[in-house]
Design a protein around this motif. Structure first.
Motif: not given
Length: 304
Positions: A71-72, A82-83, A98-102, A118-120
């Motif tokens: 994450s950054t 983040g991933l 597998i997740s992507g975060d914003v 938010i997490k997808g």
């Protein structure tokens, strides 16, 4: 004996399948983005995290979890990204997530910031019936599943300062069910989990800090799970602590800030339930690497 253990694991999976399924961590305070996407980027630097957990060592089919996350914050914005990847194995089942975060952060005062996240995610679930001792091989309720795909979405809030944090999150809003036959008989159902986390850092002296923290998890069909922990940091280098999981386990934790950018942590759980008769405890180790720019001034490592 092996048959009895396999039967026990099947009963355990029945509980896990319809109650709490999310991977369990003793050192949740270092792996916050996994349950709360609003934490993403809050450390202010590029952060790479890896964790390995072996639960209930000696018990056939016990959970084994591997987690990797990066994450950054995005420079000159209020965004963080983040991933993450989680591999969770329990008996004959394997779940890959597998997740992507914003996240988006706004200052609320001179000391506090509020982050929205938010997490997808995408879950891949597999079930291998060949890993079980099956007496009725024609049983349609026990058919293997290979990488059944289920998308999901979650969100979180995270209020924090340099000393205090509290967060509320639901990593998965969608309840998904995986079926094994034409009669819609489910062996796995993912329910919505809600997490409340919090902690505070006390400066006991110029060289000693103390951080109590908690994690409260709720899910339909299972009792509330509460984790309480306390960690001491000495000279901004060494960390020692203990934790208690309600009606489940007691834990010891240790960590070392090897370099300004590298932190190493270890945790050991001792069961307080009847499961203690069948295993020798749980082990958890993680590494966190953070990349600082030359212009960054590191006075002391942040304790969460």
């Amino acid at each position: 004996m092996r048959t009895k253990i396999n039967l026990f694991i099947c009963l355990l999976l029945g509980f896990v399948g319809f109650a709490q399924q999310d991977a369990q961590y003793t050192q949740y305070m270092y792996n916050t983005a996994n349950v709360n996407p609003a934490y993403t980027g809050s450390r202010g630097v590029l952060s790479v995290f890896g964790l390995h957990r072996t639960q209930w060592v000696g018990l056939d089919g016990a959970p084994v979890t591997n987690t990797f996350a990066i994450s950054t914050p995005i420079e000159n914005t209020r965004l963080g990204v983040g991933l993450s990847f989680v591999n969770d194995r329990i008996g004959p089942t394997v779940e890959n997530k597998i997740s992507g975060d914003v996240s988006y952060t706004v200052p609320t005062s001179e000391t506090y910031k509020l982050s929205f996240g938010i997490k997808g995610s995408v879950n891949l679930f597999s079930f291998d019936r060949n890993l079980l001792n099956i007496y009725n091989t024609s049983d349609v309720n026990l058919q293997s599943i290979d990488n059944d795909l289920r998308p999901n979405v979650g969100a979180g809030l995270y209020l924090h300062s340099d000393k205090t944090y509290i967060g509320l999150s639901v990593p998965n809003f969608l309840q998904t069910t995986i079926y094994t036959n034409l009669n819609d008989r489910a062996i796995y159902m993912e329910r919505m989990h809600a997490y409340l986390i919090g902690g505070h850092v006390f400066d006991l002296s110029s060289s000693v800090k103390f951080k109590p923290s908690f994690l409260l998890k709720g899910v339909q069909g299972a009792p509330l799970q509460l984790d309480l922990s306390g960690n001491f940091m000495f000279n901004d280098k060494f960390v020692l602590g203990a934790a208690w999981r309600w009606s489940a386990a007691v834990s010891a934790m240790a960590g070392f800030q090897a370099t300004p950018g590298l932190y190493i942590g270890y945790g050991y759980d001792l069961e307080t339930t009847k499961l203690a008769d069948y295993n020798s405890g749980s082990h958890e180790i993680f590494l966190r690497f953070e990349l600082f720019k030359r212009t960054d001034r590191i006075i002391s490592p942040r304790f969460f």
